[in-house]
Design a protein around this motif. Structure first.
Motif, short mmCIF file in Angstrom:
data_model
loop_
_atom_site.label_atom_id
_atom_site.label_comp_id
_atom_site.label_asym_id
_atom_site.label_seq_id
_atom_site.Cartn_x
_atom_site.Cartn_y
_atom_site.Cartn_z
N PRO A 293 9.09 -12.45 -6.77
CA PRO A 293 7.70 -12.52 -7.27
C PRO A 293 6.67 -12.56 -6.14
O PRO A 293 5.73 -13.37 -6.16
CB PRO A 293 7.71 -13.85 -8.02
N GLY A 294 6.84 -11.69 -5.17
CA GLY A 294 6.01 -11.72 -3.99
C GLY A 294 4.85 -10.75 -3.98
O GLY A 294 4.40 -10.27 -5.03
N VAL A 295 4.37 -10.45 -2.78
CA VAL A 295 3.21 -9.57 -2.59
C VAL A 295 3.54 -8.55 -1.51
O VAL A 295 4.45 -8.75 -0.70
CB VAL A 295 1.96 -10.38 -2.19
N PHE A 296 2.79 -7.46 -1.50
CA PHE A 296 3.05 -6.40 -0.53
C PHE A 296 1.77 -5.90 0.11
O PHE A 296 0.67 -6.03 -0.44
CB PHE A 296 3.78 -5.23 -1.20
N VAL A 297 1.94 -5.35 1.30
CA VAL A 297 0.86 -4.67 2.02
C VAL A 297 1.44 -3.38 2.55
O VAL A 297 2.42 -3.39 3.31
CB VAL A 297 0.33 -5.50 3.20
N VAL A 298 0.89 -2.25 2.13
CA VAL A 298 1.29 -0.96 2.67
C VAL A 298 0.28 -0.59 3.75
O VAL A 298 -0.93 -0.58 3.49
CB VAL A 298 1.35 0.14 1.59
N ILE A 299 0.78 -0.34 4.95
CA ILE A 299 -0.09 0.01 6.08
C ILE A 299 0.23 1.43 6.53
O ILE A 299 1.27 1.99 6.20
CB ILE A 299 0.09 -0.96 7.25
N ARG A 300 -0.70 2.00 7.31
CA ARG A 300 -0.44 3.31 7.88
C ARG A 300 -0.51 3.21 9.40
O ARG A 300 -1.48 2.66 9.94
CB ARG A 300 -1.44 4.35 7.37
N ALA A 301 0.50 3.69 10.06
CA ALA A 301 0.55 3.70 11.52
C ALA A 301 0.64 5.14 11.99
O ALA A 301 1.62 5.83 11.70
CB ALA A 301 1.75 2.90 12.01
N LYS A 302 -0.37 5.61 12.70
CA LYS A 302 -0.40 7.00 13.15
C LYS A 302 0.13 7.18 14.57
O LYS A 302 0.60 8.26 14.93
CB LYS A 302 -1.83 7.54 13.06
N HIS A 303 0.05 6.11 15.36
CA HIS A 303 0.47 6.22 16.76
C HIS A 303 2.00 6.26 16.84
O HIS A 303 2.69 5.43 16.26
CB HIS A 303 -0.06 5.03 17.55
N PRO A 304 2.56 7.23 17.56
CA PRO A 304 4.02 7.36 17.66
C PRO A 304 4.72 6.10 18.16
O PRO A 304 5.81 5.76 17.69
CB PRO A 304 4.22 8.53 18.63
N GLN A 305 4.10 5.38 19.08
CA GLN A 305 4.73 4.17 19.61
C GLN A 305 4.75 3.07 18.54
O GLN A 305 5.75 2.34 18.41
CB GLN A 305 3.97 3.67 20.85
N MET A 306 3.67 2.96 17.79
CA MET A 306 3.64 1.96 16.71
C MET A 306 4.70 2.29 15.66
O MET A 306 5.39 1.40 15.16
CB MET A 306 2.24 1.92 16.07
N GLN A 307 4.83 3.56 15.35
CA GLN A 307 5.85 3.98 14.39
C GLN A 307 7.24 3.65 14.90
O GLN A 307 8.09 3.12 14.16
CB GLN A 307 5.73 5.48 14.13
N ALA A 308 7.48 3.93 16.17
CA ALA A 308 8.80 3.67 16.76
C ALA A 308 9.11 2.18 16.74
O ALA A 308 10.25 1.78 16.46
CB ALA A 308 8.84 4.20 18.19
N ASP A 309 8.11 1.34 17.00
CA ASP A 309 8.32 -0.10 17.01
C ASP A 309 8.63 -0.63 15.60
O ASP A 309 9.54 -1.44 15.42
CB ASP A 309 7.09 -0.82 17.57
N LEU A 310 7.88 -0.17 14.61
CA LEU A 310 8.12 -0.61 13.24
C LEU A 310 9.50 -0.17 12.76
O LEU A 310 10.21 -0.93 12.07
CB LEU A 310 7.03 -0.05 12.31
#
Length: 455
Positions: A293-310
């Protein structure tokens, strides 16, 4: 704020934060119990029409009825508090006058919430609302009045509005683009816009809850109200009337809550919404793969390094859209956080920073004719939806919180939103008069205003 340090200092000084509670139902009894375990906090006054409920909230935390003062006399109550005695009261109107540092309102009744909040602000006493029903009707005016009075008006921590608002602040503050935020209540596993106290009676009995209460969860009323409070606090509007509400688990979140041009449901980035949980083959809610019964946050990461880290940390994603979530919300445990923050830092947890951005409106569950009476949330006649506040104003739609006991004066068809031309609302309440004042002083937030406010 170092919570432990602050509260230990209060404990050592013999000066605990005095808390006054309005309501001793299931949620506030849990919060009262949490507070009773904390250093530097004191459940000074518990107010409930059913004094036996208030007494019980003390008794389960080790204070016997014989050690309580039961009174509605302000002088007697304050004398008792000065003598170190805890108090039970039944008249919520006096709570703004008793010597406590902060009042928590948790009845869920819009009119009671308005009365208590207004009186607290007039008496310059911090007010924490576990009453989102009131906030979405008159939150903007109460927030302005509280700021003028130099005190805190705030929706509480722990519940979905508090938790989601904190998550938005964190992830947007870290530089991510917020795509969508929302909740996935298990109650929507049996989503039914036509739900009534009769249709849910058997389930309510099994769950040991009031059927009217259960209806507000099944027909999306509670969800519409909570997401509207979040919208007005974060500046994230609805993408469409009533939001989308797709069936989604952890994997499907980022698939659904992305732009249409990328294969999702959204016309715009940055919205409030909700999801219906996944189900197991036997029809039960799939708690393993759903954000329930939780909550969510959908984010957008455009930077390749941020994507790789996630992706390194196995964050579920679809393309450049990533899903962050908590599988729970701990409302009873975390309400005290808002109390301490208000008293120690004069800071709110959730306030309608973006004013009248989103409005909660009523949708008819059945055809109604002149002479009928609208019974409000959890009943037989209407359920809550939401839309941009400026659209609600343009279409003369009635704020949902004003529909309780409204008299029908023109035919209303099932499925249509209720307008002021169709009902006569009750005008002899603090809620109505504060809403009237809010409408005069605070115009709806327009889309072009929103972008400017976010800069």
């Amino acid at each position: 704020m170092e919570l432990r340090k602050v509260l230990k200092a209060r404990e050592a000084a013999g000066n605990p934060i005095r808390v006054g509670w309005v309501g001793a139902g299931r949620m506030l009894t849990g919060a009262i119990t949490q507070t009773a375990q904390m250093k530097g906090m004191w459940n000074a006054v518990i107010c409930d029409l059913r004094t036996e409920s208030a007494v019980r909230a003390y008794e389960i935390n080790g204070i016997s009825k014989e050690d309580l003062v039961i009174s509605n006399d302000v002088d007697e109550i304050n004398a008792a508090l000065d003598a170190g005695k805890s108090v039970v009261a039944s008249d919520c109107k006096i709570m703004s006058q008793v010597n406590v540092d902060c009042v928590v309102e948790g009845t869920g009744n819009t009119n009671v919430g308005a009365e208590v909040a207004y009186r607290c602000i007039m008496n310059k006493k911090h007010i924490i609302m576990l009453n989102v029903e009131t906030d979405v009707v008159i939150g903007p005016i109460l927030d302005q009045m509280a700021k003028s009075a130099g005190i805190v008006y705030s929706v509480s921590s722990g519940d979905e509005p508090g938790l989601i608002t904190e998550l938005v602040d964190r992830w947007e503050g870290l530089g991510f683009e917020i795509v969508a935020v929302g909740k996935t209540p298990s109650s929507l596993g049996k989503l039914d816009y036509d739900a009534t106290p009769d249709s849910v009676a058997e389930d309510a009995k099994e769950l040991k809850v009031n059927p009217h209460f259960l209806v507000t969860f099944r027909d999306t009323t509670k969800t519409a109200i909570e997401m509207t409070s979040i919208s007005n606090a974060t500046g994230l509007p609805v993408d469409r009337r009533g939001m989308h509400g797709p069936v989604s688990g952890v994997v499907e979140m980022a698939q659904n809550f992305r732009l249409k041009s990328d294969g999702g449901l959204l016309d715009r980035i940055g919205v409030v919404d909700y999801a219906v949980p996944l189900k197991n083959p036997d029809g039960s809610v799939d708690f393993v793969n759903s954000v329930t019964p939780g909550v969510f946050v959908v984010i957008r990461a455009k930077h390749p390094q941020m994507q790789a880290d996630l992706q390194y940390f196995d964050v579920e994603h679809t393309g450049e859209y990533y899903t962050l979530y908590t599988p729970y919300h701990l409302v009873t445990s975390e309400i005290p956080l808002s109390i301490v923050r208000a008293v120690e830092e004069s800071e709110p947890t959730v306030v309608p920073t973006y004013g009248r951005l989103t409005e909660v409106i009523g949708i008819a569950k059945k055809d109604m004719m002149p002479g009928d009476v609208v019974d409000g949330g959890g009943g037989f006649t209407v359920y809550a939806s939401n839309d941009w506040a400026y659209i609600a104003k343009e279409q003369n739609l009635v704020p949902f919180g004003l529909l309780d006991d409204a008299k029908v004066i023109a035919p209303i068809k099932k499925g249509e939103p209720v307008t002021f031309d169709q009902v006569e609302v009750k005008k002899d309440t603090v809620l109505y008069h504060l809403r009237e004042l809010q409408d005069r002083l605070i115009p709806p937030t327009m889309p072009e205003d929103l972008e400017e406010m976010k800069k």
